[in-house]
Design a protein around this motif. Structure first.
Motif, PDB file in Angstrom:
ATOM      1  N   GLY A  18       0.814  -1.212   0.000  1.00 57.19           N
ATOM      2  CA  GLY A  18       0.000   0.000   0.000  1.00 57.19           C
ATOM      3  C   GLY A  18       0.842   1.253   0.000  1.00 57.19           C
ATOM      4  O   GLY A  18       0.546   2.228  -0.717  1.00 57.19           O
ATOM      5  N   THR A  19       1.907   1.255   0.798  1.00 59.95           N
ATOM      6  CA  THR A  19       2.776   2.424   0.875  1.00 59.95           C
ATOM      7  C   THR A  19       3.529   2.630  -0.429  1.00 59.95           C
ATOM      8  O   THR A  19       3.629   3.759  -0.944  1.00 59.95           O
ATOM      9  N   VAL A  20       4.087   1.557  -0.978  1.00 59.06           N
ATOM     10  CA  VAL A  20       4.833   1.664  -2.233  1.00 59.06           C
ATOM     11  C   VAL A  20       3.910   2.091  -3.372  1.00 59.06           C
ATOM     12  O   VAL A  20       4.294   2.926  -4.218  1.00 59.06           O
ATOM     13  N   THR A  21       2.701   1.553  -3.408  1.00 62.82           N
ATOM     14  CA  THR A  21       1.756   1.923  -4.462  1.00 62.82           C
ATOM     15  C   THR A  21       1.427   3.408  -4.416  1.00 62.82           C
ATOM     16  O   THR A  21       1.405   4.093  -5.452  1.00 62.82           O
ATOM     17  N   ALA A  22       1.194   3.939  -3.215  1.00 65.17           N
ATOM     18  CA  ALA A  22       0.914   5.366  -3.079  1.00 65.17           C
ATOM     19  C   ALA A  22       2.114   6.198  -3.524  1.00 65.17           C
ATOM     20  O   ALA A  22       1.963   7.175  -4.276  1.00 65.17           O
ATOM     21  N   ALA A  23       3.308   5.820  -3.072  1.00 61.44           N
ATOM     22  CA  ALA A  23       4.518   6.554  -3.451  1.00 61.44           C
ATOM     23  C   ALA A  23       4.760   6.481  -4.955  1.00 61.44           C
ATOM     24  O   ALA A  23       5.140   7.477  -5.590  1.00 61.44           O
ATOM     25  N   ALA A  24       4.537   5.308  -5.544  1.00 57.17           N
ATOM     26  CA  ALA A  24       4.763   5.131  -6.980  1.00 57.17           C
ATOM     27  C   ALA A  24       3.797   5.983  -7.796  1.00 57.17           C
ATOM     28  O   ALA A  24       4.192   6.604  -8.797  1.00 57.17           O
ATOM     29  N   ARG A  25       2.545   6.046  -7.382  1.00 60.00           N
ATOM     30  CA  ARG A  25       1.561   6.838  -8.118  1.00 60.00           C
ATOM     31  C   ARG A  25       1.883   8.331  -8.044  1.00 60.00           C
ATOM     32  O   ARG A  25       1.713   9.062  -9.027  1.00 60.00           O
ATOM     33  N   PRO A 149      -3.691   1.991   6.354  1.00 62.59           N
ATOM     34  CA  PRO A 149      -3.877   0.674   5.734  1.00 62.59           C
ATOM     35  C   PRO A 149      -4.802   0.693   4.523  1.00 62.59           C
ATOM     36  O   PRO A 149      -4.645  -0.113   3.603  1.00 62.59           O
ATOM     37  N   ALA A 150      -5.760   1.616   4.494  1.00 61.24           N
ATOM     38  CA  ALA A 150      -6.691   1.695   3.366  1.00 61.24           C
ATOM     39  C   ALA A 150      -6.041   2.239   2.112  1.00 61.24           C
ATOM     40  O   ALA A 150      -6.620   2.180   1.025  1.00 61.24           O
ATOM     41  N   GLY A 151      -4.824   2.789   2.240  1.00 62.66           N
ATOM     42  CA  GLY A 151      -4.122   3.315   1.079  1.00 62.66           C
ATOM     43  C   GLY A 151      -4.477   4.756   0.775  1.00 62.66           C
ATOM     44  O   GLY A 151      -5.083   5.464   1.583  1.00 62.66           O
ATOM     45  N   MET A 152      -4.119   5.204  -0.423  1.00 57.01           N
ATOM     46  CA  MET A 152      -4.356   6.579  -0.874  1.00 57.01           C
ATOM     47  C   MET A 152      -5.256   6.537  -2.104  1.00 57.01           C
ATOM     48  O   MET A 152      -4.957   5.857  -3.078  1.00 57.01           O
ATOM     49  N   ARG A 153      -6.371   7.244  -2.050  1.00 61.27           N
ATOM     50  CA  ARG A 153      -7.347   7.184  -3.141  1.00 61.27           C
ATOM     51  C   ARG A 153      -6.762   7.655  -4.473  1.00 61.27           C
ATOM     52  O   ARG A 153      -7.000   7.052  -5.517  1.00 61.27           O
ATOM     53  N   THR A 154      -6.048   8.757  -4.438  1.00 65.90           N
ATOM     54  CA  THR A 154      -5.556   9.377  -5.651  1.00 65.90           C
ATOM     55  C   THR A 154      -4.219  10.054  -5.384  1.00 65.90           C
ATOM     56  O   THR A 154      -4.012  10.596  -4.282  1.00 65.90           O
ATOM     57  N   PRO A 155      -3.287  10.045  -6.347  1.00 71.57           N
ATOM     58  CA  PRO A 155      -2.007  10.734  -6.146  1.00 71.57           C
ATOM     59  C   PRO A 155      -2.137  12.252  -6.185  1.00 71.57           C
ATOM     60  O   PRO A 155      -1.203  12.966  -5.834  1.00 71.57           O
ATOM     61  N   GLU A 156      -3.313  12.732  -6.621  1.00 68.89           N
ATOM     62  CA  GLU A 156      -3.592  14.162  -6.626  1.00 68.89           C
ATOM     63  C   GLU A 156      -4.872  14.415  -5.828  1.00 68.89           C
ATOM     64  O   GLU A 156      -5.961  14.505  -6.400  1.00 68.89           O
ATOM     65  N   PRO A 157      -4.751  14.498  -4.496  1.00 68.96           N
ATOM     66  CA  PRO A 157      -5.941  14.684  -3.655  1.00 68.96           C
ATOM     67  C   PRO A 157      -6.747  15.906  -4.083  1.00 68.96           C
ATOM     68  O   PRO A 157      -6.185  16.989  -4.283  1.00 68.96           O
ATOM     69  N   THR A 266      -1.157  15.379  16.889  1.00 74.34           N
ATOM     70  CA  THR A 266      -0.367  14.617  15.920  1.00 74.34           C
ATOM     71  C   THR A 266      -0.506  13.122  16.165  1.00 74.34           C
ATOM     72  O   THR A 266      -0.831  12.356  15.260  1.00 74.34           O
ATOM     73  N   ARG A 267      -0.247  12.701  17.383  1.00 76.93           N
ATOM     74  CA  ARG A 267      -0.300  11.272  17.702  1.00 76.93           C
ATOM     75  C   ARG A 267      -1.712  10.718  17.532  1.00 76.93           C
ATOM     76  O   ARG A 267      -1.906   9.629  16.991  1.00 76.93           O
ATOM     77  N   ASP A 268      -2.716  11.490  17.965  1.00 74.87           N
ATOM     78  CA  ASP A 268      -4.097  11.032  17.849  1.00 74.87           C
ATOM     79  C   ASP A 268      -4.481  10.814  16.390  1.00 74.87           C
ATOM     80  O   ASP A 268      -5.125   9.810  16.048  1.00 74.87           O
ATOM     81  N   MET A 269      -4.089  11.741  15.520  1.00 75.80           N
ATOM     82  CA  MET A 269      -4.435  11.608  14.112  1.00 75.80           C
ATOM     83  C   MET A 269      -3.710  10.425  13.487  1.00 75.80           C
ATOM     84  O   MET A 269      -4.284   9.693  12.670  1.00 75.80           O
ATOM     85  N   LEU A 270      -2.442  10.225  13.865  1.00 77.55           N
ATOM     86  CA  LEU A 270      -1.693   9.110  13.291  1.00 77.55           C
ATOM     87  C   LEU A 270      -2.236   7.764  13.762  1.00 77.55           C
ATOM     88  O   LEU A 270      -2.150   6.769  13.044  1.00 77.55           O
ATOM     89  N   GLU A 271      -2.769   7.725  14.955  1.00 74.47           N
ATOM     90  CA  GLU A 271      -3.292   6.460  15.480  1.00 74.47           C
ATOM     91  C   GLU A 271      -4.630   6.085  14.848  1.00 74.47           C
ATOM     92  O   GLU A 271      -4.945   4.899  14.719  1.00 74.47           O
ATOM     93  N   HIS A 272      -5.410   7.091  14.434  1.00 77.49           N
ATOM     94  CA  HIS A 272      -6.783   6.797  14.025  1.00 77.49           C
ATOM     95  C   HIS A 272      -7.151   7.283  12.626  1.00 77.49           C
ATOM     96  O   HIS A 272      -8.278   7.042  12.180  1.00 77.49           O
ATOM     97  N   SER A 273      -6.243   7.939  11.925  1.00 76.43           N
ATOM     98  CA  SER A 273      -6.607   8.527  10.638  1.00 76.43           C
ATOM     99  C   SER A 273      -6.980   7.458   9.610  1.00 76.43           C
ATOM    100  O   SER A 273      -6.327   6.423   9.491  1.00 76.43           O
ATOM    101  N   GLU A 274      -8.038   7.751   8.864  1.00 78.43           N
ATOM    102  CA  GLU A 274      -8.489   6.861   7.788  1.00 78.43           C
ATOM    103  C   GLU A 274      -8.019   7.347   6.419  1.00 78.43           C
ATOM    104  O   GLU A 274      -8.245   6.670   5.408  1.00 78.43           O
ATOM    105  N   ILE A 275      -7.416   8.539   6.371  1.00 82.89           N
ATOM    106  CA  ILE A 275      -6.911   9.088   5.112  1.00 82.89           C
ATOM    107  C   ILE A 275      -5.438   9.440   5.291  1.00 82.89           C
ATOM    108  O   ILE A 275      -4.945   9.536   6.427  1.00 82.89           O
TER     109      ILE A 275
END
Length: 281
Positions: A18-25, A149-157, A266-275
């Motif tokens: 998921g991380t590599v796919t987002a970075a590659a896009r 974990p859900a990944g990134m929808r688009t390389p251009e948000p 910062t920590r709260d968003m990183l622990e629970h962010s869906e985007i």
């Protein structure tokens, strides 16, 4: 304006795709080069081993770290192989002790426009994952894009939330995120419970909005009341309500020790962010 040199770092083969796919896009969209670093981390503390066992402990730990590096490198190569052949990329593997991890990551991050990393918290994440993020942000002085974990929808948000609290860190994040902001259809500068005293008391976020608009960003200001106990909860609800693609925020406005013990946005968003979360310090 675009990112031209991207970096992703993995200390385990988990959640690599998921991380590599987002970075590659992102790399393909911005005509950038992607570097991937596989780390095998020696987590032993020989100072606490029994007398005479140090050499055995070191040898076993290094063997384990080397095996982890090979497994992680294989996972990175497989993830990159799953991308389009047009991607320009390189994969490197290293073995390091946990105490030296910061220097290893920082030396690469300093020469990258953007570091793309997985969510550092979760049941499958280790202490080295949080250390990777902090090394890139602080010693590496690079912006970091955290991929959930859900990944990134688009390389251009297209819909971006920019959390604004008048801090240095938030301003740095806004500047570093400019390649994303300029490509977005809408950027909401979100101010939660603005202070009644201060330089922006009469127009919270107004100067930042003016600055971004002059750069061609489609920006507007949204003032939110703190109707939930934490600022992060207010932001998370607004992200869901607006169906945002990306959150941009300053990282660790307080000391990292205070953030770790007492918690923080910062920590709260990183622990629970869906985007994805774009961080800069």
């Amino acid at each position: 304006m675009a990112y031209k040199s991207l970096l992703t770092v993995a200390a385990s083969p988990n959640e690599v795709l998921g991380t590599v796919t987002a970075a590659a896009r992102i790399a393909l969209t911005m005509d950038a080069h992607l570097d991937a670093l596989a780390l095998g981390v020696d987590r032993t503390q020989v100072g606490y081993s029994y007398v005479g066992s140090g050499a055995v402990v070191i040898a076993a730990a290094m063997d384990r770290a080397e095996n982890e590096a090979r497994e992680t490198e294989a996972a990175l190569n497989a993830a990159i192989g799953a991308q389009t052949p047009a991607l320009r990329s390189a994969v490197e593997s290293l073995v390091t002790q946990l105490g030296a991890l910061t220097d290893v990551v920082a030396s690469r991050a300093r020469y990258s426009d953007l570091v793309v990393l997985p969510l550092p918290y979760g049941k499958d994440r280790g202490v080295e994952d949080e250390a990777l993020t902090e090394a890139a942000l602080f010693e590496g002085m690079a912006p970091v894009l955290i991929i959930p974990p859900a990944g990134m929808r688009t390389p251009e948000p297209k819909r971006i939330i920019l959390a604004w609290n008048q801090s240095r860190e938030a301003l740095v994040a806004a500047r570093r995120a400019m390649p994303f902001l300029k490509r977005a259809d809408s950027v909401q500068i979100v101010v939660v419970d603005p202070p009644t005293h201060g330089p922006e008391r009469s127009d919270p976020g107004g100067l930042l909005c003016q600055y971004l608009v002059r750069h061609g960003v489609r920006a507007e200001v949204s003032i939110l009341a703190k109707t939930l106990p934490r600022v992060s909860e207010v932001l998370a609800r607004h992200i869901r309500d607006t169906d945002a693609d990306l959150l941009v925020m300053g990282a660790y406005g307080h000391s990292r020790f205070r953030e770790a013990i007492l918690g923080g946005a910062t920590r709260d968003m990183l622990e629970h962010s869906e985007i994805p979360v774009f961080l800069a310090h």
